[in-house]
Design a protein around this motif. Structure first.
Motif, PDB file in Angstrom:
ATOM      1  N   GLN A 162       0.811  -1.210   0.000  1.00  0.00           N
ATOM      2  CA  GLN A 162       0.000   0.000   0.000  1.00  0.00           C
ATOM      3  C   GLN A 162       0.849   1.267   0.000  1.00  0.00           C
ATOM      4  N   PRO A 208       3.580   3.883  -1.586  1.00  0.00           N
ATOM      5  CA  PRO A 208       4.047   4.230  -2.942  1.00  0.00           C
ATOM      6  C   PRO A 208       5.374   3.534  -3.236  1.00  0.00           C
ATOM      7  N   THR A 248       1.159  -4.211 -11.207  1.00  0.00           N
ATOM      8  CA  THR A 248      -0.001  -3.321 -11.087  1.00  0.00           C
ATOM      9  C   THR A 248      -1.098  -3.939 -10.223  1.00  0.00           C
ATOM     10  N   ASP A 274      -0.805  -0.693  -4.812  1.00  0.00           N
ATOM     11  CA  ASP A 274      -1.883   0.279  -4.976  1.00  0.00           C
ATOM     12  C   ASP A 274      -1.401   1.522  -5.729  1.00  0.00           C
ATOM     13  N   THR A 275      -0.202   1.985  -5.393  1.00  0.00           N
ATOM     14  CA  THR A 275       0.384   3.173  -6.019  1.00  0.00           C
ATOM     15  C   THR A 275       1.830   2.850  -6.378  1.00  0.00           C
ATOM     16  N   CYS A 276       2.153   2.908  -7.660  1.00  0.00           N
ATOM     17  CA  CYS A 276       3.514   2.544  -8.048  1.00  0.00           C
ATOM     18  C   CYS A 276       3.921   3.247  -9.335  1.00  0.00           C
ATOM     19  N   ASP A 297      -2.056   3.307 -15.297  1.00  0.00           N
ATOM     20  CA  ASP A 297      -3.020   4.369 -15.582  1.00  0.00           C
ATOM     21  C   ASP A 297      -2.463   5.393 -16.564  1.00  0.00           C
ATOM     22  N   LYS A 305       0.703   3.845 -11.753  1.00  0.00           N
ATOM     23  CA  LYS A 305      -0.611   3.411 -11.299  1.00  0.00           C
ATOM     24  C   LYS A 305      -0.956   4.155 -10.013  1.00  0.00           C
ATOM     25  N   GLY A 306      -2.192   4.619  -9.920  1.00  0.00           N
ATOM     26  CA  GLY A 306      -2.642   5.282  -8.708  1.00  0.00           C
ATOM     27  C   GLY A 306      -2.488   6.779  -8.786  1.00  0.00           C
ATOM     28  N   ASN A 307      -1.316   7.281  -8.429  1.00  0.00           N
ATOM     29  CA  ASN A 307      -1.018   8.712  -8.460  1.00  0.00           C
ATOM     30  C   ASN A 307      -0.294   9.036  -9.761  1.00  0.00           C
ATOM     31  N   THR A 308      -1.009   9.621 -10.720  1.00  0.00           N
ATOM     32  CA  THR A 308      -0.411   9.836 -12.040  1.00  0.00           C
ATOM     33  C   THR A 308       0.603  10.964 -12.077  1.00  0.00           C
ATOM     34  N   LEU A 325       3.141  10.863  -9.960  1.00  0.00           N
ATOM     35  CA  LEU A 325       4.228  10.289  -9.178  1.00  0.00           C
ATOM     36  C   LEU A 325       5.591  10.536  -9.805  1.00  0.00           C
TER      37      LEU A 325
END
Length: 209
Positions: A58, A60, A85, A89-91, A142, A191-194, A196
């Motif tokens: 979970q 980053p 992915t 969750d966020t990567c 994403d 993925k998650g936070n675009t 990042l």
């Protein structure tokens, strides 16, 4: 070895207990640092090793694959990216690898590596910059993008920095330089936070398309 250098031990050791170092197995496990070899073709082994390292899916997570994909079969790479992915969750994933095996320069590049006993099935599976971009989308990211290293150098490295580097190592064989840089690319997916990768300051073009 690491154990013989106090400075290195202080970096990897926990405050209340010693790191577990297995020289034969090539592993280091502590709350501050983990080093665990894995066969990337074996997702179950990889997942078990990351669990052993107490990795938080979970949190980053940044994944770097530097000249890895070329040595994997195409299906193994696809499976690995889909697992990434699904797992995190966020990567953000960044891949630096070879492309262009079918022109004369690329053929010689592949031959040179294979002559050392290292087959390159991945460069056949993903031979172009465009195929790397498709791979990212198929992996479930994403947002994704990709550029040849020639494009990165010419468009995304500031002119002052290029001038500084070129003064250090004068180069007159620009045709060969361009050939080399055109046969490597950097690909990335988020993925998650675009935002990042954009927040990291990496000199990469970044787009949702």
């Amino acid at each position: 070895s690491i154990e013989s250098h106090q400075e290195l031990m202080q970096v990897i050791n926990d405050t209340d207990k010693d790191a577990k170092i297995d020289v034969k197995g090539g592993t280091i496990i502590s709350d501050k640092y983990c080093l665990i070899p894995s066969d990337l073709r074996d997702i179950n082994q990889l997942a078990a090793n990351l669990d052993k390292a107490r990795l938080d899916p979970q949190a980053p997570t940044f994944v770097l694959m530097e000249c890895v994909m070329a040595y994997l079969e195409g299906e193994a790479t696809k499976k690995l990216l889909r697992w990434i992915t699904h797992k995190f969750d966020t990567c953000a994933l960044v891949i630096y690898d070879m492309v262009g095996p079918n022109d004369p320069f690329g053929q010689q590049l592949v031959l040179n590596v294979q002559s050392r006993g290292c087959p390159l099935p991945g460069i056949r599976s993903f031979p172009s910059v465009e195929s790397h971009l498709n791979l990212m989308w198929q992996g479930g990211f994403d947002a994704s993008g990709t550029s040849s290293m020639r494009e990165v150098y010419e468009k995304y490295i500031e002119a002052k920095e290029r001038e500084r580097v070129e003064r250090i190592e004068p180069l007159d064989e620009f045709e060969e330089w361009n050939l080399i840089m055109s046969h490597y690319c950097i690909s990335y997916g988020v993925k998650g936070n675009t935002s990042l990768l954009a927040d990291s300051g990496l000199p990469l073009p970044y787009s949702l398309t």
